[in-house]
Design a protein around this motif. Structure first.
Motif, PDB file in Angstrom:
ATOM      1  N   ALA A   1      -3.341  18.595   8.331  1.00 47.65           N
ATOM      2  CA  ALA A   1      -2.243  19.646   7.925  1.00 47.65           C
ATOM      3  C   ALA A   1      -1.374  19.218   7.010  1.00 47.65           C
ATOM      4  N   ILE A   2      -0.800  19.864   5.865  1.00 48.39           N
ATOM      5  CA  ILE A   2      -0.124  19.539   4.715  1.00 48.39           C
ATOM      6  C   ILE A   2       1.105  18.749   5.470  1.00 48.39           C
ATOM      7  N   LYS A   3       2.019  19.225   6.495  1.00 52.76           N
ATOM      8  CA  LYS A   3       3.121  18.417   6.810  1.00 52.76           C
ATOM      9  C   LYS A   3       2.544  17.045   7.252  1.00 52.76           C
ATOM     10  N   GLN A   4       1.379  16.705   7.889  1.00 54.91           N
ATOM     11  CA  GLN A   4       0.959  15.111   8.309  1.00 54.91           C
ATOM     12  C   GLN A   4       0.830  14.526   6.886  1.00 54.91           C
ATOM     13  N   LEU A   5       0.197  15.313   5.906  1.00 49.52           N
ATOM     14  CA  LEU A   5      -0.033  14.583   4.772  1.00 49.52           C
ATOM     15  C   LEU A   5       1.202  14.161   3.769  1.00 49.52           C
ATOM     16  N   LEU A   6       2.223  14.803   4.056  1.00 54.20           N
ATOM     17  CA  LEU A   6       3.610  14.540   3.488  1.00 54.20           C
ATOM     18  C   LEU A   6       4.133  13.362   4.187  1.00 54.20           C
ATOM     19  N   MET A   7       3.856  13.109   5.545  1.00 54.04           N
ATOM     20  CA  MET A   7       4.162  12.031   6.336  1.00 54.04           C
ATOM     21  C   MET A   7       3.461  10.751   6.507  1.00 54.04           C
ATOM     22  N   ASP A   8       2.609  10.837   5.187  1.00 50.85           N
ATOM     23  CA  ASP A   8       1.837   9.575   5.169  1.00 50.85           C
ATOM     24  C   ASP A   8       2.351   8.742   4.043  1.00 50.85           C
ATOM     25  N   GLY A   9       2.772   7.583   4.366  1.00 56.14           N
ATOM     26  CA  GLY A   9       3.402   6.763   3.603  1.00 56.14           C
ATOM     27  C   GLY A   9       2.432   6.342   2.387  1.00 56.14           C
ATOM     28  N   HIS A  10       1.095   6.218   2.544  1.00 54.85           N
ATOM     29  CA  HIS A  10       0.182   5.766   1.771  1.00 54.85           C
ATOM     30  C   HIS A  10       0.231   6.818   0.572  1.00 54.85           C
ATOM     31  N   ILE A  11       0.538   8.158   0.726  1.00 52.07           N
ATOM     32  CA  ILE A  11       0.552   9.249  -0.170  1.00 52.07           C
ATOM     33  C   ILE A  11       2.094   9.457  -1.031  1.00 52.07           C
ATOM     34  N   ILE A  12       2.975   9.557  -0.201  1.00 54.91           N
ATOM     35  CA  ILE A  12       4.482   9.462  -0.407  1.00 54.91           C
ATOM     36  C   ILE A  12       5.271   8.880   0.380  1.00 54.91           C
ATOM     37  N   VAL A  13       6.337   7.977   0.196  1.00 51.12           N
ATOM     38  CA  VAL A  13       6.999   7.310   1.073  1.00 51.12           C
ATOM     39  C   VAL A  13       8.351   8.261   1.450  1.00 51.12           C
ATOM     40  N   GLY A  14       8.697   7.955   2.499  1.00 53.00           N
ATOM     41  CA  GLY A  14      10.098   8.478   2.726  1.00 53.00           C
ATOM     42  C   GLY A  14      10.703   9.657   3.392  1.00 53.00           C
ATOM     43  N   VAL A  15       9.277  10.555   3.573  1.00 54.00           N
ATOM     44  CA  VAL A  15       9.338  11.702   4.104  1.00 54.00           C
ATOM     45  C   VAL A  15       9.281  11.676   5.736  1.00 54.00           C
TER      46      VAL A  15
ATOM     47  N   ALA B   1      -4.322  14.112  -4.042  1.00 55.53           N
ATOM     48  CA  ALA B   1      -4.272  13.452  -2.517  1.00 55.53           C
ATOM     49  C   ALA B   1      -4.820  14.506  -1.597  1.00 55.53           C
ATOM     50  N   CYS B   2      -4.558  15.869  -1.976  1.00 55.93           N
ATOM     51  CA  CYS B   2      -5.003  16.882  -0.870  1.00 55.93           C
ATOM     52  C   CYS B   2      -6.303  17.189  -0.915  1.00 55.93           C
ATOM     53  N   ALA B   3      -7.144  16.868  -2.169  1.00 55.43           N
ATOM     54  CA  ALA B   3      -8.190  17.364  -2.286  1.00 55.43           C
ATOM     55  C   ALA B   3      -9.331  16.943  -1.306  1.00 55.43           C
TER      56      ALA B   3
ATOM     57  N   ARG C   1       0.715  -1.214   0.018  1.00 62.38           N
ATOM     58  CA  ARG C   1       0.033   0.081   0.107  1.00 62.38           C
ATOM     59  C   ARG C   1       0.742   1.380  -0.092  1.00 62.38           C
ATOM     60  N   LEU C   2       2.056   1.102  -0.434  1.00 64.37           N
ATOM     61  CA  LEU C   2       2.941   2.388  -0.023  1.00 64.37           C
ATOM     62  C   LEU C   2       2.736   3.286  -1.352  1.00 64.37           C
ATOM     63  N   GLY C   3       2.933   4.558  -1.064  1.00 63.20           N
ATOM     64  CA  GLY C   3       2.706   5.632  -1.977  1.00 63.20           C
ATOM     65  C   GLY C   3       4.000   5.478  -3.103  1.00 63.20           C
ATOM     66  N   PRO C   4       4.114   6.310  -4.032  1.00 70.69           N
ATOM     67  CA  PRO C   4       5.366   6.499  -4.707  1.00 70.69           C
ATOM     68  C   PRO C   4       6.449   6.937  -4.163  1.00 70.69           C
ATOM     69  N   GLU C   5       7.635   6.456  -4.807  1.00 71.90           N
ATOM     70  CA  GLU C   5       8.867   7.012  -4.327  1.00 71.90           C
ATOM     71  C   GLU C   5       9.183   8.398  -4.658  1.00 71.90           C
ATOM     72  N   PRO C   6       9.565   9.217  -3.571  1.00 66.83           N
ATOM     73  CA  PRO C   6       9.587  10.843  -3.757  1.00 66.83           C
ATOM     74  C   PRO C   6      10.539  11.207  -4.856  1.00 66.83           C
ATOM     75  N   LEU C   7      11.729  10.334  -5.133  1.00 64.06           N
ATOM     76  CA  LEU C   7      12.597  10.455  -6.265  1.00 64.06           C
ATOM     77  C   LEU C   7      12.284   9.896  -7.570  1.00 64.06           C
TER      78      LEU C   7
END
Length: 278
Positions: free
Chosen positions: A162-176, A155-157, A137-143
């Motif tokens: 908070a955007i910071k929490q969304l960036l830390m959600d591995g289902h959206i984007i991994v590694g952050v 994903a934001c829609a 279920r992992l999101g895409p690689e950020p690079l």
DNA sequence: AAATGAACCTGTTTGC
DNA sequence: TGCAAACAGGTTCATT
């Protein structure tokens, strides 16, 4: 300890040292990590050759001919190699592999040390990688090419988080992780508390570009080190010296000279410049 | 579905 | 100085 740049640094460190090596012996001292270590499956790797190492999100994946070994470092894990000279078990060292080869430079020891035991070890058949419960279920690689402003915008829609929490959600984007989420928001000039659903396409574009550059810069610097992380050939990472906001509350913003602020968001320390980030 | 909070465990730092 | 509370880079799970 490890976010994506640290794990990438570890993988690059391990690759030339374990590829084509044979696992001579496996010893598991504690199997109660984050998930139970499948001891029999790990022991069954004795005699097998490691064909490579790769990374997915923050998982280190050791490739064998038929199987893959997944290792996660959790918050406090360390993974390193030394010439095998009968080292005693270190406190919190939970498993080790004795390696033969590949260069005829004598036996080596791959050691896993993790005080908090938030880390993990699992074994699965190679073809099952995309179906593994921790990976599927992992999101895409950020690079990688799949992480785009459009993906983030969608994903934001409709989301209030908070955007910071969304960036830390591995289902959206991994590694952050927590450090680079604050740093990404700073570089994108977006306030970490902004509700995700209020972001414009332009802001998403900046955030995607910022996440890439922050992570890439950190990889180039060998990973950041706050405490005990050691990557590469035992060389400390130097990215910590390049952090703009993380851990810098009360200090001057590198861009506007205002004071860096901080708050708690979802129980995690969050840093920002109120002057630069809207 | 999405947001929130608890849980896992130990070492180190902070505050009284 | 001593001791207890707070906090730490991650992720999943249960609850609202």
């Amino acid at each position: 300890m490890p976010e994506l740049p640290e794990v990438e640094t570890v993988v690059r460190y391990l690759r030339p040292r374990v590829t084509a090596a044979r696992v001579a012996e496996v010893h598991v001292r504690r199997a109660d990590l984050r998930y139970p270590v499948p001891v029999d499956a790990v022991l069954a790797l004795q005699g097998c050759e490691i064909t490579g190492v790769h990374r997915r999100a923050k998982y280190v994946l050791f490739d064998f001919t038929e199987r893959t070994v997944l290792v996660h470092l959790g918050m406090s894990g360390r993974l390193f190699i030394e010439p095998s000279m009968g080292q005693p078990w270190e406190k919190h060292e939970h498993w080790r592999w004795h390696l033969d080869g590949p260069n005829g430079d004598g036996p080596h020891l791959l050691r896993y040390i993790d005080a908090r035991r938030f880390g993990a070890l699992d074994v699965f058949e190679n073809e099952a990688e995309t179906r593994h419960p921790l990976l599927e279920r992992l999101g895409p690689e950020p690079l990688g090419p799949l992480w785009t402003p459009t993906v983030l915008l969608e994903a934001c829609a409709g989301r209030t988080t908070a955007i910071k929490q969304l960036l830390m959600d591995g289902h959206i984007i991994v590694g952050v992780g927590n450090i680079y989420a604050s740093e990404t928001c700073f570089r994108a000039a977006t306030h970490p508390l902004r509700p995700a659903g209020t972001l414009s396409a332009a802001e998403c574009e900046r955030l995607v570009a910022a996440s890439r550059s922050v992570l890439q810069d950190a990889i180039d610097a060998g990973g950041s080190t706050l405490k005990d992380f050691v990557g590469g050939d035992a060389a400390p990472g130097y990215f910590q010296q390049q952090l703009d906001v993380y851990g810098r509350q009360g200090q001057r913003c590198h861009r506007c000279s205002g004071l860096v602020g901080h708050c708690s968001l979802g129980g995690r320390a969050t840093y920002f410049c109120g002057g630069c980030q809207a």
